[in-house]
Design a protein around this motif. Structure first.
Motif, PDB file in Angstrom:
ATOM      1  N   ALA A  26       0.846  -1.080   0.063  1.00 51.89           N
ATOM      2  CA  ALA A  26      -0.421   0.150  -0.333  1.00 51.89           C
ATOM      3  C   ALA A  26       0.566   1.626  -0.283  1.00 51.89           C
ATOM      4  CB  ALA A  26      -0.917  -0.049   1.351  1.00 51.89           C
ATOM      5  N   GLY A  27       2.314   0.975   0.699  1.00 48.96           N
ATOM      6  CA  GLY A  27       3.209   1.858   1.083  1.00 48.96           C
ATOM      7  C   GLY A  27       2.935   2.933  -0.514  1.00 48.96           C
ATOM      8  N   ILE A  28       4.061   1.677  -1.818  1.00 52.42           N
ATOM      9  CA  ILE A  28       4.552   1.618  -2.832  1.00 52.42           C
ATOM     10  C   ILE A  28       3.433   2.483  -3.518  1.00 52.42           C
ATOM     11  CG2 ILE A  28       5.059   0.327  -4.101  1.00 52.42           C
ATOM     12  CD1 ILE A  28       6.714  -1.323  -2.598  1.00 52.42           C
ATOM     13  N   TRP A  29       2.321   1.973  -2.984  1.00 49.34           N
ATOM     14  CA  TRP A  29       1.129   2.991  -4.088  1.00 49.34           C
ATOM     15  C   TRP A  29       0.469   3.947  -3.770  1.00 49.34           C
ATOM     16  CZ3 TRP A  29      -0.074  -2.795  -5.057  1.00 49.34           C
ATOM     17  CH2 TRP A  29       0.659  -3.640  -6.271  1.00 49.34           C
ATOM     18  N   GLY A  30       1.498   4.485  -2.399  1.00 53.78           N
ATOM     19  CA  GLY A  30       0.932   5.691  -2.671  1.00 53.78           C
ATOM     20  C   GLY A  30       2.412   7.054  -2.457  1.00 53.78           C
ATOM     21  N   MET A  31       3.139   6.291  -3.367  1.00 53.94           N
ATOM     22  CA  MET A  31       4.263   7.222  -3.388  1.00 53.94           C
ATOM     23  C   MET A  31       3.306   8.160  -4.806  1.00 53.94           C
ATOM     24  SD  MET A  31       6.979   5.060  -3.049  1.00 53.94           S
ATOM     25  CE  MET A  31       6.869   4.148  -4.725  1.00 53.94           C
ATOM     26  N   ASN A  32       3.986   9.569  -4.584  1.00 51.79           N
ATOM     27  CA  ASN A  32       3.931  10.485  -5.184  1.00 51.79           C
ATOM     28  C   ASN A  32       4.262  10.894  -6.716  1.00 51.79           C
ATOM     29  OD1 ASN A  32       1.278  11.119  -3.212  1.00 51.79           O
ATOM     30  ND2 ASN A  32       3.761  12.170  -2.100  1.00 51.79           N
ATOM     31  N   PHE A  33       4.760   9.661  -6.820  1.00 50.50           N
ATOM     32  CA  PHE A  33       5.297   9.177  -8.470  1.00 50.50           C
ATOM     33  C   PHE A  33       4.778  10.242  -9.491  1.00 50.50           C
ATOM     34  CE2 PHE A  33       8.968   7.828  -6.082  1.00 50.50           C
ATOM     35  CZ  PHE A  33       9.478   7.889  -5.757  1.00 50.50           C
ATOM     36  N   GLU A  34       4.897  11.266 -10.260  1.00 51.69           N
ATOM     37  CA  GLU A  34       3.998  11.519 -11.700  1.00 51.69           C
ATOM     38  C   GLU A  34       3.818  10.608 -12.051  1.00 51.69           C
ATOM     39  OE1 GLU A  34       5.594  15.354 -13.105  1.00 51.69           O
ATOM     40  OE2 GLU A  34       4.508  16.265 -11.466  1.00 51.69           O
ATOM     41  N   LYS A  35       4.560   9.654 -12.927  1.00 49.17           N
ATOM     42  CA  LYS A  35       4.710   8.708 -13.116  1.00 49.17           C
ATOM     43  C   LYS A  35       4.144   7.178 -12.929  1.00 49.17           C
ATOM     44  CE  LYS A  35       6.178  10.738 -17.972  1.00 49.17           C
ATOM     45  NZ  LYS A  35       7.077  10.765 -19.275  1.00 49.17           N
ATOM     46  N   MET A  36       3.028   6.872 -12.358  1.00 47.38           N
ATOM     47  CA  MET A  36       3.669   5.372 -12.236  1.00 47.38           C
ATOM     48  C   MET A  36       2.043   4.934 -13.112  1.00 47.38           C
ATOM     49  SD  MET A  36       3.616   6.534  -7.903  1.00 47.38           S
ATOM     50  CE  MET A  36       3.557   4.265  -7.309  1.00 47.38           C
ATOM     51  N   LEU A  59      -1.189   3.528 -11.746  1.00 49.49           N
ATOM     52  CA  LEU A  59      -2.207   4.336 -10.553  1.00 49.49           C
ATOM     53  C   LEU A  59      -3.316   5.054 -11.598  1.00 49.49           C
ATOM     54  CD1 LEU A  59      -0.222   6.841  -8.927  1.00 49.49           C
ATOM     55  CD2 LEU A  59      -0.830   4.116  -7.819  1.00 49.49           C
ATOM     56  N   GLY A  66      -5.276   5.986   1.556  1.00 54.10           N
ATOM     57  CA  GLY A  66      -3.741   6.306   1.247  1.00 54.10           C
ATOM     58  C   GLY A  66      -3.287   5.744   0.004  1.00 54.10           C
ATOM     59  N   MET A  67      -3.492   5.068  -1.169  1.00 52.96           N
ATOM     60  CA  MET A  67      -3.029   5.028  -2.186  1.00 52.96           C
ATOM     61  C   MET A  67      -3.458   5.937  -2.911  1.00 52.96           C
ATOM     62  SD  MET A  67      -3.364   1.098  -2.731  1.00 52.96           S
ATOM     63  CE  MET A  67      -4.342   0.166  -2.762  1.00 52.96           C
ATOM     64  N   ASN A  68      -2.724   6.148  -3.959  1.00 51.38           N
ATOM     65  CA  ASN A  68      -2.603   7.164  -5.073  1.00 51.38           C
ATOM     66  C   ASN A  68      -4.189   6.868  -6.363  1.00 51.38           C
ATOM     67  OD1 ASN A  68      -2.100   8.926  -3.616  1.00 51.38           O
ATOM     68  ND2 ASN A  68      -0.187   8.569  -4.484  1.00 51.38           N
ATOM     69  N   PHE A  69      -4.657   5.895  -6.428  1.00 50.40           N
ATOM     70  CA  PHE A  69      -5.017   5.461  -7.685  1.00 50.40           C
ATOM     71  C   PHE A  69      -6.358   6.223  -7.673  1.00 50.40           C
ATOM     72  CE2 PHE A  69      -3.428   1.232  -6.299  1.00 50.40           C
ATOM     73  CZ  PHE A  69      -2.712   0.564  -7.510  1.00 50.40           C
ATOM     74  N   ALA A  95       9.657   4.225   0.992  1.00 47.36           N
ATOM     75  CA  ALA A  95       7.695   4.354   0.075  1.00 47.36           C
ATOM     76  C   ALA A  95       7.351   5.469   0.844  1.00 47.36           C
ATOM     77  CB  ALA A  95       6.645   3.241   0.707  1.00 47.36           C
ATOM     78  N   TRP A 103       8.869   8.655   0.167  1.00 48.44           N
ATOM     79  CA  TRP A 103       8.411   9.032  -1.736  1.00 48.44           C
ATOM     80  C   TRP A 103       7.016   9.487  -1.061  1.00 48.44           C
ATOM     81  CZ3 TRP A 103      12.308   4.807  -2.784  1.00 48.44           C
ATOM     82  CH2 TRP A 103      13.882   5.777  -3.108  1.00 48.44           C
ATOM     83  N   GLY A 104       6.156   9.599   0.129  1.00 51.06           N
ATOM     84  CA  GLY A 104       4.337   9.167  -0.084  1.00 51.06           C
ATOM     85  C   GLY A 104       4.116  10.727   0.695  1.00 51.06           C
ATOM     86  N   LEU A 109      10.616  12.394  -7.707  1.00 49.43           N
ATOM     87  CA  LEU A 109       9.365  12.232  -8.409  1.00 49.43           C
ATOM     88  C   LEU A 109       9.073  12.873 -10.075  1.00 49.43           C
ATOM     89  CD1 LEU A 109       7.004  13.596  -4.807  1.00 49.43           C
ATOM     90  CD2 LEU A 109       8.004  11.635  -5.468  1.00 49.43           C
ATOM     91  N   TYR A 130       9.516   6.265 -10.767  1.00 49.31           N
ATOM     92  CA  TYR A 130       9.758   5.341 -10.000  1.00 49.31           C
ATOM     93  C   TYR A 130       9.672   3.860 -10.204  1.00 49.31           C
ATOM     94  CZ  TYR A 130       5.013   2.705  -9.107  1.00 49.31           C
ATOM     95  OH  TYR A 130       4.103   0.830  -8.693  1.00 49.31           O
TER      96      TYR A 130
END
Lengths: 324, 324, 324, 324, 324
Positions: A281-291, A294, B285-288, C281, C284-285, C294, C300
């Motif tokens: 969950a933490g990984i997908w909660g990161m704020n990178f622009e290019k994911m 997401l 908290g994930m960014n999907f 994670a 970067w969140g 980011l 990513y």
């Protein structure tokens, strides 16, 4: 307190002299003997008795103070014996009383301390068998000792029974281990009380049969051998129970450690499952622009699926390892 | 230091000769005997005494050096005995002093080391009973030994009492286990000191009654049997206390392990509760982009509710398992 | 229940008198002896036997009540012996029965309690060797004792075999430690039962050869020495097994603790790996506006790579430490 | 190597014969005796000595090979004794050497092995007291044994002192428990070495006073009783130290477990505090659209305050529980 | 299988009679004696030997069945002895064989079981010393026993050496504790095997010197005292090794617990460091609108710095505490 005072001749009661008439009574009937029973006696009673029967001062002092270990002492022809009286106390631990016995050539005196359980039954049984009473003070001594020892059996039986129950339950899971320790410790203390009554008495009885036996007991040494044999049996039971307790205590410590090991395993397993979920969950909660994921239409369900999959896989693995 | 020096005849003090007048005093009164008491004596005092009374050099050497184990040695007609004097030290551990006694046919010498507790009471009691003092040096020897042994009782009583208190508290939760260990260890050390005083003395007294008894003690061997009996009682108490300490130490280790097990369980339970909450919060908290519930009007309260529900369910479960 | 009653003369059966004809039969044939076998006898049977053979009341009382420890008692010329009969119970733990033997000058009586395993084989073997039967009641006593002791061997053999298997497996990983504890405890209890049968019997047989031997057994004391030797061998096996069990129990506790240590290590290792991932994670969140990476095109994958790298490095490190 | 060879007569040195002149010297002076001291002797030296003094081959073989346990053997009138020489090695563990003594009617031979610490002092002291040397070879034997035993005292004293220090520190927190274990184990090994020197020697000396004493030692048995008494004191010290070590080892294990328990508690407490903070932060990091508090002006400080509050409350709680 | 059969007279071989010619050979030479050696004999061989030499049936039965404990039995003038033969097995654990010896007035028979290691050397050595062989069967008995006992030394030496190595390594960190336990357990089992060979043999040899010694051995009792002394030395080594093993096992358990404690500490320390980082990252990952630091130009590096600082501080603290 004087419980009883009776003169026997030819196996039957012939008089009941008071404490200060004993010497006179003995003189009046040269073939009889006197049986006196006292309970928690006053100093005065003991002093009078000592004068009437010419008892040895050191022995009377012991009988007055109480808190003696079981023993047998010879003062010339007179025997002085101390035995422990054990009674089941309110809380299961045995209460320790005492009985002291003076065995002279023509009298026997029993002094009971801190025990409400008297020897009326002994007197009754003895009087119903005059041919045995004719054997004199030595036989009364035996009868008292036999009664004392007979009261040890229910105590050791209770310990053995409780121990057997405990053994049966000890390996069941979910036992309250602390309660087991406490119970084992309590049993050990009860056994110790028993042993302190039995072991020195064993030594006493071993002097009353076989080799050089005091004159008062020679004729009935087979009876004392019987008491000795009873004591040996109790002793063997005590030793066996003691070994079982030691082993069970050791076993219980191992079981406690195993229990803890199991808890640690479960803790580890669940911690791993939640930690994996949280990391994902933490990984997908990161704020990178290019994911890219997401933005996928089914990104979220996929993520939930991935988390569920990983958790499930871990759960299954730990289940197989026996950690859960 | 010379504490006292008195010549007794017929049970009464008849002279108080100085250290260098003893031999003369003995010659002057052929039916009396001398009782000399020294404390931490100088070499000179001992040398003079040795010359006056013709004491054996090896025994005097022992009395000079001190730090002997309790013992009884015969040098011809002379007896030399060493006993430990135990006194309650400041910190509860017994201080070990010594008394050495020379028992001759017409004298008795006591040499006290490292102990402030004298034998004035013994002397007083003996002088009040001239018929016993008439029994000679052997009786004085008995009186000293009896006084030494009587001082052991309060020490073993203190140990037993402390132990009993400890037993009562040991199973209560929240005990400071380290303090229990420390206390048990301290009690064990105190028992060891006691045992080193008692056990060899038991052997000594066993030689003073019953079989072949040294001449000086033959007439009063019943008294020595009494001392022997006291020592046996102390010995039995020591053994019982020792067994209890061993068992309690073992029990305490198990209790410590159980304690740890309980802590691990509570740790595991709370860790699980927080980990579940964190995992849930992490998921939301994930960014999907497409996470419909994030847009619901009551999405947030619902999420909080879900977290509370899961936490509550886990809490209830652990409570039921007894982990919390 | 009367199992058998036979009169032997010159090594052969010459009559089979009923319980109330034994005295008469003995009188009729002054050179023969009677061998009586009872099983769980009624009070009446024992009373009759006592009258016919003039058995001592205390011994008959023991035979009636049962639950005696192994022992040998002399009543004048008569010997009374008690022995334990051990049989493999349903659940592996030995069932304890008893046999009591009265050995007189012209009779031998065996009373069996709580055991279905009779002594028919003994009788058969004895009758096939008339020259030994001529040795009289003492020989029958030996033959019974030999049969009793022979039945102890398979029990100790079973314990030793189980113990050997257990030793072989104990150090294998993945063992069910609780099962091991339970098995060791069970073996210890079985050994205790055996020892309580063997040790007192050893004392009994030591009185039947060598020094002063009862008259009935003098002629065949080499045979009793043989039984004694068998018992010594069993005793040695019991002692060896007992030591092994004590050591194995201790070892098992250490293995349990080692097991727990291993689990804790694995827990620690995995916790560290996941915690590191989660921390990265989390970083970067964070919601800082200026977090250049980011915005990187490969931010990513780089982050995922960093997480994988750290996890991999930790994994490799823990693997090398032996924690995983 | 021959260290010394001297003939004494009337308490004084009268000749110093070489190894091959001893028999001649003895013949020349029928009232003297010879005292020979060897160190790590060659086979040849021993063979010559054997021939000169007619020593028993088995004893000489023992003296040649060394590595004997302390013992006393009688070969007719000749005594052969072996004793251990203990010296403080470099690393604190005692080095074990040996001395063998042959005591004949007119000679005494001492053979020292693996020890640089000679008996010059013994010889000097003996020569300064001619009246004792007149007592013959038996007295030399005593003087050697006394010197050997005197060297045991500093070793046991060192153990006791180290043990006392250790006891004082053991309960302090922050102790290096592994160092304590190692030290206790080392002390135990040193005690074992001492005991193997002392216990058999105790048996030896018990044969040299009291009952049947070999002729060479009869006149000086009081001296041997003195050595016996010294050994008893060392033995008592060894036993006491051994018990203390056993108890301390047990205590240390409990302290280790308590330590671990404390660490687990602190771990649990801090884990709870951080986990609560993380869970709260996670909740406010969720992405729900409608989370009113996120828009509050003082939302952030409030959140930080909430986290601080919860952490503080937990900290306070754990502090009170004694976990931190 | 018959290994050898020789008749000796005056210390030299004079004939080699077959199994069925022994009695005849003995009759032919009234001053000689026969020495027969068998290995794993058939029933037939033993029966023939029994008839030829009139051996006691019970002893022959023992020799046939084997698996005896070491013992010495007297049948009139004949001695029957059983001893254990120990050989180093493939896996380090000693293989137990047996030798039984019949010592008659004019013959000695040795029966070897389950051992390939013969007594050729004994025979050779004996034949090279005719003056000793003249002492008769008793000397052969001694020579066999001496050879058996000499083979025990390398076994106990191997145990001691392995134990010493183990002691040296035990306290090193990173030891495989399970391997240590396993090794200690193995050594204990090997010692048990040795003790079961040595202790009863000690009792045997104690009957062959000193007090009442069987006629066959009287002349050479000094030799048996020598064997007795060897056995005492082995016994002392066994006891010492056993104590060391017990102590080492106890120490190892403590070391395991300390190890676990260290792992728990490291786990706790790292968990704290990561948990602190995660909590901080979580806080800056919250979605409050007004979080001023998120907009600072150096907010992110500052955050990373804060995280690094906290982690570093914790790391430093734990390092100082010795947890890392």
């Amino acid at each position: 307190m004087l419980i009883n005072s009776a003169m026997y001749d030819d196996g039957h009661v012939v008089a009941e002299p008071g404490l200060d008439r004993i010497a006179a009574a003995l003189q009046a009937r040269p073939t009889g003997f006197v049986w006196v029973a006292l309970k928690d006696p006053t100093d005065e009673e003991l002093t009078r008795l000592q004068q009437e029967l010419d008892l040895p001062p050191l022995a009377v002092e012991d009988a007055r103070k109480g808190h003696q270990r079981p023993k047998l002492e010879e003062y010339g022809d007179l025997l002085f014996a101390a035995m422990h009286l054990l009674e089941d106390g309110a809380d299961g631990s045995p209460q320790v009383g005492e009985v002291h016995v003076f065995v002279g050539q023509r009298f026997v005196v029993s002094v009971r301390h801190r025990s409400d359980h008297g020897f009326l039954g002994v007197r009754g049984r003895a009087e119903r068998e005059p041919h045995l009473l004719q054997l004199g003070p030595g036989f009364v001594f035996y009868a008292l000792m036999d009664a004392v020892v007979d009261r040890y059996f229910p105590l050791i039986d209770a310990v053995e029974e409780e121990l057997e129950q405990l053994e049966g339950h000890m390996f069941e899971t979910g036992q309250d281990r602390q309660a087991v320790v406490r119970q084992l410790f309590g049993l050990k203390q009860r056994l110790a009380t028993l042993r302190h009554a039995v072991t020195p008495l064993l030594e006493v009885t071993s002097k009353l049969h076989g080799g050089r036996v005091p004159a008062a007991c020679t004729a009935i040494q087979d009876y004392f051998r019987d008491v000795y044999d009873h004591l040996l049996r109790i002793q063997a039971s005590i030793d066996a129970a003691r070994e079982t307790i030691i082993a069970a205590t050791q076993v219980n410590l191992t079981l406690v450690t195993i229990d803890e090991s199991l808890v640690t395993k479960r803790l580890a397993a669940w911690a791993a499952i939640f930690a994996a979920s949280t990391a994902l969950a933490g990984i997908w909660g990161m704020n990178f622009e290019k994911m890219p994921e997401l933005k996928w239409a089914f990104g979220y369900p996929m993520a939930l699926g991935a988390i569920a999959l990983v958790s499930g896989a871990l759960y299954w693995r730990f289940k197989r390892l026996g950690w859960l």
